[in-house]
Scaffold this active site. Structure first.
Site, PDB file in Angstrom:
ATOM      1  CG  ASP A  32      -1.953  -1.127   1.193  1.00 42.85           C
ATOM      2  OD1 ASP A  32      -1.934  -1.930   0.233  1.00 42.85           O
ATOM      3  OD2 ASP A  32      -2.748  -1.236   2.138  1.00 42.85           O
ATOM      4  CE  LYS A 137      -3.546  -4.294   1.146  1.00 43.48           C
ATOM      5  NZ  LYS A 137      -4.261  -3.563   2.171  1.00 43.48           N
ATOM      6  CB  CYS A 170      -2.194  -2.681   5.330  1.00 44.61           C
ATOM      7  SG  CYS A 170      -3.877  -2.030   5.170  1.00 44.61           S
TER       8      CYS A 170
HETATM    9  C1  C5J Z   1      -3.070   0.559   5.559  1.00 43.99           C
HETATM   10  C2  C5J Z   1      -4.784   1.779   6.713  1.00 43.99           C
HETATM   11  N1  C5J Z   1      -2.563   0.379   4.345  1.00 43.99           N
HETATM   12  N2  C5J Z   1      -3.960   2.208   7.678  1.00 43.99           N
HETATM   13  N3  C5J Z   1      -4.336   1.068   5.661  1.00 43.99           N
HETATM   14  O1  C5J Z   1      -2.399   0.329   6.560  1.00 43.99           O
HETATM   15  O2  C5J Z   1      -5.964   2.051   6.776  1.00 43.99           O
END
Ligand code: C5J
Length: 238
Positions: A32, A137, A170
């Site tokens: 991400d 995702k 994540c």
């Molecule tokens: C991720 C989030 N990528 N913090 N998403 O950690 O909402």
């Protein structure tokens, strides 16, 4: 491209203990690294976070990504986000809290956390090559409702080097999912970041505690060292 100096295996200094990895069965998983989390005006900022906290992970990830590419390692990037009609976004997620903009609302980088919008894309410094795999995702864990398991099985992957954001959300969710599926996960500490430095520290501690309950924790320097052949000692002609 592969080079003749490539190592087929390497021992990565890690906690709770070093781990020997076969690079041909190891993938780099980058979680991400999207504009929505990294840049002002995206999802992370709408939640009230200081997005500058995440910038520190970019250089270490770029270094590991460069080494992975040089080793012809499988590289998988993930992106959290939703379909434009939000059919894959449960109300429990979209209605939660009091963000300045909700998922799907128009923002400065397009609709917040929506696939295809500028904010959903990966930051330029870590942009995937055409040959690399990008997994979209809808959840926090990268295995939930995605093709990630099939991809890793297809390439015979047994070990994951894991980087990305955020450490405690994540990255942690994905490492837990991967651990349950039998993957050895080596989390690259300086290649991960959180909006909350204390959560970053605790997120890593949770992974490596109890003899490595979910995996191993290393850093980019140790991973790069394990991927670099030792210099050949000069032999004297006398
Ligand atoms: C991720 C989030 N990528 N913090 N998403 O950690 O909402």
């Amino acid at each position: 491209m592969a080079n003749s100096q490539q190592l087929s295996r390497g021992t990565v200094a890690a906690e709770p203990e070093p781990i020997d990895l076969d690079w041909s069965t190891t993938a780099l998983l980058i979680i991400d690294m999207q504009r929505d989390f990294m840049e002002p005006g995206g999802f992370g900022e709408t939640l009230g976070n200081d997005v500058s906290q995440l910038a520190r992970a970019v250089k270490p990830i770029a270094a590991v990504l460069g080494a992975a590419r040089a080793h012809d390692m499988l590289v998988v990037h993930t992106r959290e986000g939703h379909l434009p009609d939000l059919s894959d976004a449960p109300a429990a997620k979209t209605e939660r809290g009091a963000p300045s903009l909700r998922i799907g609302d128009p923002g400065p980088m397009g609709r917040i956390l929506i696939r295809g919008e500028a904010g959903h894309d990966i930051i330029p410094a870590l942009y995937p090559l055409d040959s690399e795999i990008v997994i979209d995702k809808p959840g926090k864990g990268a295995f939930y409702a995605t093709e990630l398991s099939d991809v890793l099985q297809k390439y015979g992957i047994e070990n994951l080097l894991v980087c990305g954001v955020t450490t405690e959300v994540c990255v942690n969710s994905t490492v837990r999912e991967a651990n349950d599926r039998g993957y050895r996960c080596v989390v690259v500490a300086d290649g991960c970041a959180s909006y909350f430095p204390e959560f970053h520290e605790m997120g890593l501690k949770m992974i490596k505690a109890q003899g490595g309950i979910f995996g191993w924790v290393s850093d980019s320097a140790a991973v790069l060292k394990a991927m670099t052949p030792a210099p050949i000692p000069e032999t004297s002609s006398i």
